[in-house]
Scaffold this motif. Structure first.
Motif, mmCIF file in Angstrom:
data_model
loop_
_atom_site.group_PDB
_atom_site.id
_atom_site.type_symbol
_atom_site.label_atom_id
_atom_site.label_comp_id
_atom_site.label_asym_id
_atom_site.label_seq_id
_atom_site.Cartn_x
_atom_site.Cartn_y
_atom_site.Cartn_z
ATOM 1 N N ASN A 37 0.836 -1.199 0.000
ATOM 2 C CA ASN A 37 0.000 0.000 0.000
ATOM 3 C C ASN A 37 0.875 1.256 0.000
ATOM 4 O O ASN A 37 0.853 2.042 0.953
ATOM 5 C CB ASN A 37 -0.922 -0.030 1.224
ATOM 6 N N ASP A 53 -0.397 7.317 -6.901
ATOM 7 C CA ASP A 53 -0.511 7.091 -5.460
ATOM 8 C C ASP A 53 -1.256 5.791 -5.188
ATOM 9 O O ASP A 53 -1.759 5.134 -6.101
ATOM 10 C CB ASP A 53 -1.117 8.307 -4.744
ATOM 11 N N ASN A 54 -1.297 5.409 -3.918
ATOM 12 C CA ASN A 54 -1.890 4.112 -3.570
ATOM 13 C C ASN A 54 -3.401 4.068 -3.776
ATOM 14 O O ASN A 54 -4.007 3.006 -3.676
ATOM 15 C CB ASN A 54 -1.522 3.725 -2.133
ATOM 16 N N ASN A 55 -4.028 5.202 -4.140
ATOM 17 C CA ASN A 55 -5.448 5.228 -4.489
ATOM 18 C C ASN A 55 -5.678 5.205 -5.993
ATOM 19 O O ASN A 55 -6.811 5.244 -6.447
ATOM 20 C CB ASN A 55 -6.113 6.478 -3.897
ATOM 21 N N ASN A 57 -4.558 7.629 -8.113
ATOM 22 C CA ASN A 57 -4.446 8.973 -8.685
ATOM 23 C C ASN A 57 -3.068 9.146 -9.296
ATOM 24 O O ASN A 57 -2.088 8.608 -8.799
ATOM 25 C CB ASN A 57 -4.670 10.041 -7.608
ATOM 26 N N ASP A 69 -7.858 12.515 -9.764
ATOM 27 C CA ASP A 69 -7.491 11.349 -10.558
ATOM 28 C C ASP A 69 -6.269 11.583 -11.431
ATOM 29 O O ASP A 69 -5.454 10.699 -11.612
ATOM 30 C CB ASP A 69 -8.680 10.909 -11.431
#
Length: 86
Positions: A37, A53-55, A57, A69
């Motif tokens: 993560n 990034d870890n999301n 984006n 995003d």
């Protein structure tokens, strides 16, 4: 599945960087990224050029965490050129 996998691990909160080639259910795939993560950074000439990034984006042209995003920055002026929300 057939695969070749290289995992590099470091740190107290173990960051796993992964490089993988595989054949799985009829598809040949090449993968690079993190297996943990953590953000994934693209660096050239010692400077960060892009980050996922870890999301999921993406930020292009400026170090730091993206808040949308996709964000694209001018490398020289660090001016935000485009922000895209998906």
């Amino acid at each position: 599945s057939n695969r070749a996998l290289l995992n590099l691990e470091a740190g107290i909160n173990t960051v796993i960087t992964r490089l993988q080639s595989r054949y799985d259910t009829g598809f040949n795939l090449g993968e690079v990224g993190t297996g943990s993560n953590h953000d994934f950074r693209f660096i050239t000439n010692g400077s960060e050029r892009m980050r996922i990034d870890n999301n999921g984006n993406v930020r292009v042209g400026e170090a730091s965490n993206p808040e949308t995003d996709l964000q694209v920055y001018n490398i020289v002026s660090a001016q935000l050129l485009q922000e895209i929300f998906v």
